[in-house]
Design a protein around this motif. Structure first.
Motif, PDB file in Angstrom:
ATOM      1  N   GLY A  84       1.206  -1.141   0.703  1.00 41.76           N
ATOM      2  CA  GLY A  84      -0.309  -0.077  -0.037  1.00 41.76           C
ATOM      3  C   GLY A  84       0.836   1.436  -0.364  1.00 41.76           C
ATOM      4  N   ARG A  85       1.782   1.293   1.184  1.00 43.16           N
ATOM      5  CA  ARG A  85       2.579   2.488   0.584  1.00 43.16           C
ATOM      6  C   ARG A  85       3.150   2.714   0.008  1.00 43.16           C
ATOM      7  NH1 ARG A  85       6.251   1.114   4.575  1.00 43.16           N
ATOM      8  NH2 ARG A  85       4.639   1.948   7.230  1.00 43.16           N
ATOM      9  N   SER A  86       3.854   1.787  -1.440  1.00 47.67           N
ATOM     10  CA  SER A  86       4.395   1.631  -1.981  1.00 47.67           C
ATOM     11  C   SER A  86       3.693   2.395  -3.340  1.00 47.67           C
ATOM     12  CB  SER A  86       4.877   0.453  -2.713  1.00 47.67           C
ATOM     13  OG  SER A  86       5.756  -0.174  -1.561  1.00 47.67           O
ATOM     14  N   ILE A  87       2.395   1.981  -3.162  1.00 48.05           N
ATOM     15  CA  ILE A  87       1.917   1.916  -4.597  1.00 48.05           C
ATOM     16  C   ILE A  87       1.754   3.722  -3.548  1.00 48.05           C
ATOM     17  CG2 ILE A  87      -1.217   2.146  -4.750  1.00 48.05           C
ATOM     18  CD1 ILE A  87      -0.559  -0.503  -4.772  1.00 48.05           C
ATOM     19  N   GLY A  88       1.326   4.117  -2.500  1.00 46.16           N
ATOM     20  CA  GLY A  88       1.075   6.002  -2.184  1.00 46.16           C
ATOM     21  C   GLY A  88       2.248   6.385  -3.099  1.00 46.16           C
ATOM     22  N   TYR A  89       3.215   6.171  -2.838  1.00 47.13           N
ATOM     23  CA  TYR A  89       4.762   6.762  -2.792  1.00 47.13           C
ATOM     24  C   TYR A  89       4.614   6.741  -4.519  1.00 47.13           C
ATOM     25  CZ  TYR A  89       7.213   7.032   1.480  1.00 47.13           C
ATOM     26  OH  TYR A  89       7.847   7.622   2.424  1.00 47.13           O
ATOM     27  N   VAL A 242      16.415   4.691  -4.596  1.00 48.54           N
ATOM     28  CA  VAL A 242      16.367   5.891  -4.617  1.00 48.54           C
ATOM     29  C   VAL A 242      15.140   5.772  -2.607  1.00 48.54           C
ATOM     30  CG1 VAL A 242      14.815   7.758  -4.359  1.00 48.54           C
ATOM     31  CG2 VAL A 242      15.465   6.795  -5.863  1.00 48.54           C
ATOM     32  N   THR A 243      14.747   5.246  -2.358  1.00 50.17           N
ATOM     33  CA  THR A 243      14.581   5.065  -0.838  1.00 50.17           C
ATOM     34  C   THR A 243      16.153   4.630   0.207  1.00 50.17           C
ATOM     35  OG1 THR A 243      13.628   3.035  -2.449  1.00 50.17           O
ATOM     36  CG2 THR A 243      12.129   4.018  -0.229  1.00 50.17           C
ATOM     37  N   ASP A 244      16.929   3.551  -0.147  1.00 49.81           N
ATOM     38  CA  ASP A 244      17.673   3.551   0.139  1.00 49.81           C
ATOM     39  C   ASP A 244      18.995   4.522   0.367  1.00 49.81           C
ATOM     40  OD1 ASP A 244      17.289   1.005   1.052  1.00 49.81           O
ATOM     41  OD2 ASP A 244      18.794   0.190  -0.481  1.00 49.81           O
ATOM     42  N   LEU A 245      19.243   5.388  -1.117  1.00 53.05           N
ATOM     43  CA  LEU A 245      20.254   6.834  -1.168  1.00 53.05           C
ATOM     44  C   LEU A 245      19.489   7.561   0.348  1.00 53.05           C
ATOM     45  CD1 LEU A 245      22.010   5.738  -3.337  1.00 53.05           C
ATOM     46  CD2 LEU A 245      23.383   5.790  -1.587  1.00 53.05           C
ATOM     47  N   LEU A 246      18.521   7.903  -0.731  1.00 49.84           N
ATOM     48  CA  LEU A 246      17.485   9.328   0.102  1.00 49.84           C
ATOM     49  C   LEU A 246      16.675   9.244   1.424  1.00 49.84           C
ATOM     50  CD1 LEU A 246      17.329  11.042  -3.528  1.00 49.84           C
ATOM     51  CD2 LEU A 246      19.058  11.160  -1.893  1.00 49.84           C
ATOM     52  N   GLY A 247      16.655   8.048   1.334  1.00 51.54           N
ATOM     53  CA  GLY A 247      15.372   7.682   2.585  1.00 51.54           C
ATOM     54  C   GLY A 247      16.260   7.175   3.965  1.00 51.54           C
ATOM     55  N   GLY A 248      17.604   6.641   3.324  1.00 49.25           N
ATOM     56  CA  GLY A 248      18.580   6.350   4.576  1.00 49.25           C
ATOM     57  C   GLY A 248      17.613   4.820   5.174  1.00 49.25           C
ATOM     58  N   VAL A 251      12.189   3.069   5.653  1.00 46.18           N
ATOM     59  CA  VAL A 251      11.079   2.259   5.461  1.00 46.18           C
ATOM     60  C   VAL A 251      11.061   1.904   4.668  1.00 46.18           C
ATOM     61  CG1 VAL A 251       8.450   2.709   5.273  1.00 46.18           C
ATOM     62  CG2 VAL A 251       9.680   4.718   6.247  1.00 46.18           C
ATOM     63  N   PRO A 252      10.595   0.461   4.597  1.00 49.96           N
ATOM     64  CA  PRO A 252      10.555  -0.421   3.512  1.00 49.96           C
ATOM     65  C   PRO A 252       9.721  -0.280   2.490  1.00 49.96           C
ATOM     66  CG  PRO A 252      10.585  -1.668   4.861  1.00 49.96           C
ATOM     67  CD  PRO A 252      10.653  -0.182   5.722  1.00 49.96           C
TER      68      PRO A 252
ATOM     69  N   LEU B 333      11.228 -10.342  11.794  1.00 55.15           N
ATOM     70  CA  LEU B 333      11.168  -9.237  12.683  1.00 55.15           C
ATOM     71  C   LEU B 333      11.375  -8.103  12.277  1.00 55.15           C
ATOM     72  CD1 LEU B 333      10.687  -9.159  15.994  1.00 55.15           C
ATOM     73  CD2 LEU B 333      13.810  -9.125  15.904  1.00 55.15           C
ATOM     74  N   VAL B 334      12.402  -7.738  11.737  1.00 44.71           N
ATOM     75  CA  VAL B 334      13.155  -6.507  11.631  1.00 44.71           C
ATOM     76  C   VAL B 334      12.283  -5.338  10.571  1.00 44.71           C
ATOM     77  CG1 VAL B 334      15.270  -4.662  10.913  1.00 44.71           C
ATOM     78  CG2 VAL B 334      15.309  -7.042  12.694  1.00 44.71           C
ATOM     79  N   THR B 335      11.531  -6.504   9.697  1.00 42.00           N
ATOM     80  CA  THR B 335      11.072  -5.754   8.428  1.00 42.00           C
ATOM     81  C   THR B 335       9.661  -5.397   8.990  1.00 42.00           C
ATOM     82  OG1 THR B 335      11.954  -7.373   6.445  1.00 42.00           O
ATOM     83  CG2 THR B 335      10.345  -6.533   6.284  1.00 42.00           C
TER      84      THR B 335
END
Lengths: 298, 341
Positions: A84-89, A242-248, A251-252, B333-335
């Motif tokens: 859901g969150r991915s679709i939102g982004y 982008v999520t890894d580099l700019l989002g730290g 949140v996966p 767990l962490v995810t």
């Protein structure tokens, strides 16, 4: 669409054998494309489909024994929430891309021939540099002691540095930046084809600028907007760099989760199941869009 | 047509040349940012063996590619607990110790450890710890352990490794639970702690956690000691602390996959790395803890004084052991907790 239908209707004199040869030639021309699709789309998808029903051993090797477990796990609220969150982004990215990209595409499309080429080149120039390097450049811009905060505080617009990098805003900025050209180019394609006479006619018939925009320009550029939306929305859902580099990596998103299954967690069957569900979602939504458009034109 | 034939002939000659040289190539699969290029160039210059260097950024990536890609690598560089699984799964070839005369240079503290008690399969490359880095210009309160780092007042100022097992093991250490025997009950106990912690973290980064500290986006970090050592070299304001609750020591090793094609060259490379003058080059570029006692004698006083490379004192230090399928429970767990924030 039947790819085998010969483009021109066969004239009365042509013999059936000629027609058959044309079909044969069409297949020959399509062969490289078909081979490419089979090797890099059909076969990998089939492998993923098989994997998604398998189990893994201690080392992460795929064990061929049938199980529904992976699909059950996809339905776990944890992963549904991430979907859901991915679709939102991705949706937010697409909307911003339309709003920002449309005026740009329109201006380029209505510019004079010489300017059009130069402006188009400017849209393409970023592709000459690796995407990852351009994303790292955004770190330099957005970081706390970075260019943007430096400029803002030098101009006394802000007093404390803005918290930008490693926030959801940074992720959206990165996504919009990455996919904006994919929105601009198809819209430009539609804008370029608009017959100026239609706009003049609308003005002559007493339509104001807003009316011209909503009743003439938007409907005529709708195919471009639709194509751009697909080109932006679909890859934006799966993006993980982008999520890894700019989002730290705070949140996966679904792309991160899938990548993680194939790398760190070494759970290929589960990653494959996530991928299959993901693909199914696309197929269904694409089918709906196609049907909607067919009804529009009908 | 003639030129076309000539092109074909040239291609055939090229293919032949490549296959004739194949015996003199070494396929090295190592961590990114860990083997300095001059070391590889020096080896090629001395032996004439061409080194094809491919990199990975996690042990799991190494395992995935090794299991999927078969025997195309001659040397791999796993961490201790990954080497343990690889030995058990018979993925590594036993070393021919007679071909490694420089093995005697190693400090016995780092050899014959739990993952390879007989020292038959692995040779330590570099060692290090996972500990706390504090920017002492920004953080004035004393930081001794994990509980001091994960204080709500540091919310949004913390960078940690993007490594689920590490994060969970910090919580287990804090609760005084074992980090190498993972049970569902212990994970349940660790869960609330990890849940609180991930909410405070600003950046999860295993590749270059020092970046967020250098850029000033974070003031505290739990990072690889090598990253901390580089920070200390840049500015003494970055202090390294071994967490009081217990810390993880890792020993990264060199090993030869069972299906390696060029085991002879692989032994030559490992022995080359063990030479003090070569090992020093690695320490200079990547200031982890050098297990090579002879090489340490060549290090500068400043390098030896680096608290992150050669920590003094501190609490309990343990290496990770393989935890098998429990890794999947930790991942989940962490995810779960990260996506709930």
């Amino acid at each position: 669409m039947d790819p085998l239908a010969s483009p021109a209707a066969p004239d009365a004199k042509s013999l059936p054998s000629d027609h058959r040869r044309a079909r044969w030639r069409a297949w020959l021309l399509l062969t490289p494309m078909v081979l490419w699709l089979v090797a890099f789309v059909v076969v990998p998808t089939a492998i993923l489909l098989v994997y998604s029903f398998c189990e893994r051993d201690e080392l992460g090797r795929v064990v061929f024994s049938f199980t529904w477990e992976n699909y059950q796990r996809v339905l776990d609220p944890v992963y549904l929430r991430i979907f859901g969150r991915s679709i939102g982004y991705a949706a937010l990215t697409t909307v911003i891309c339309v709003v920002v990209g449309f005026p740009v595409a329109y201006c380029i499309g209505r510019a004079s021939e010489a300017w059009r080429q130069r402006l188009l080149l400017l849209v393409m120039v970023p592709f000459w540099t690796s995407f990852l390097i351009r994303t790292y450049a955004w770190i330099t811009i957005l970081k706390e002691e970075g260019l943007l905060n430096g400029a803002l505080s030098a101009l006394s617009i802000v007093h404390a540095p803005l918290d930008l990098l490693y926030t959801p805003s940074a992720v959206v900025i990165g996504l919009v930046y990455a996919y904006l050209p994919f929105m601009i180019l198809p819209i430009y394609g539609s804008v370029e084809k608009i017959d100026g006479a239609l706009i003049e006619a609308a003005h002559d018939l007493g339509a104001g600028p807003l009316r011209v925009f909503t009743s003439v320009i938007i409907p005529l550029t709708l195919p471009g907007i639709a194509a751009g939306t697909l080109l932006v929305f679909v890859p934006a859902i799966g993006m993980f760099a982008v999520t890894d580099l700019l989002g730290g990596a705070q949140v996966p998103l679904i792309g991160n989760v899938i990548q993680n299954q194939f790398m760190q967690a070494r759970d290929w069957p589960f990653g494959a199941a996530l991928g299959m569900v993901f693909m199914l979602l696309f197929a269904v939504s694409y089918g709906l869009i196609l049907r909607f458009r067919r009804e529009e034109t009908a | 047509m003639k030129s076309y034939l000539r092109l074909l002939a040239a291609l055939a000659a090229l293919a032949f040349a490549v296959s004739a040289r194949a015996a003199e190539e070494l396929n090295l699969f190592g961590w990114s940012e860990y083997i300095p290029q001059p070391v590889i160039d020096g080896f090629t210059k001395e032996t004439g063996i061409k080194v094809n260097f491919e990199t990975y950024s996690s042990n799991e990536e190494l395992l995935s590619k090794l299991v999927a890609g078969g025997g195309s690598y001659d040397i791999v560089q796993p961490s201790d607990y990954t080497a343990e699984v690889m030995i058990r799964q018979k993925l590594l070839a036993p070393l021919d110790l007679s071909k490694l005369p420089h093995l005697k240079n190693l400090d016995p503290e780092f050899t014959h450890c739990g993952h390879d008690p007989e020292g038959k399969y692995t040779v330590p490359y570099m060692s290090g710890t996972v500990g706390i880095v504090v920017n002492t210009e920004r953080v004035k309160t004393p930081i001794k352990g994990y509980r001091d780092v994960f204080d709500p007042k540091f919310k949004g100022r913390i960078v940690v490794l993007n490594d689920n097992r590490e994060i969970v093991s910090w919580a287990l250490d804090t609760l005084n639970l074992p980090v190498n025997t993972i049970t569902a009950a212990n994970l349940a106990k660790a869960r609330p702690l990890v849940a609180d912690w991930v909410k405070l973290v600003k950046v999860f980064d295993s590749d270059s956690p020092k970046t967020a500290l250098l850029n000033g986006d974070c003031d505290l970090g739990i990072v690889w000691s090598g990253e901390a050592a580089i920070l200390w070299n840049q500015s003494k304001k970055f202090q390294y602390v071994i967490p009081a609750e217990g810390a993880h020591r890792f020993i990264d090793v060199l090993a030869i996959p069972a299906e390696a094609k060029n085991k002879d060259a692989a032994h030559k490379f490992i022995d080359y790395i063990l030479r003090p003058e070569v090992s020093v080059l690695i320490s200079d570029a990547f200031p982890y803890t050098n297990p090579n006692a002879e090489a340490r004698k060549h290090l500068s006083a400043e390098a030896l004084a680096n608290p992150a490379s050669y920590p003094k004192g501190g609490g309990k230090i343990e290496t990770f052991r393989d935890i098998g399928k429990a890794a999947a429970d930790i991942d989940r767990l962490v995810t779960d907790l990260k996506s709930a924030r």
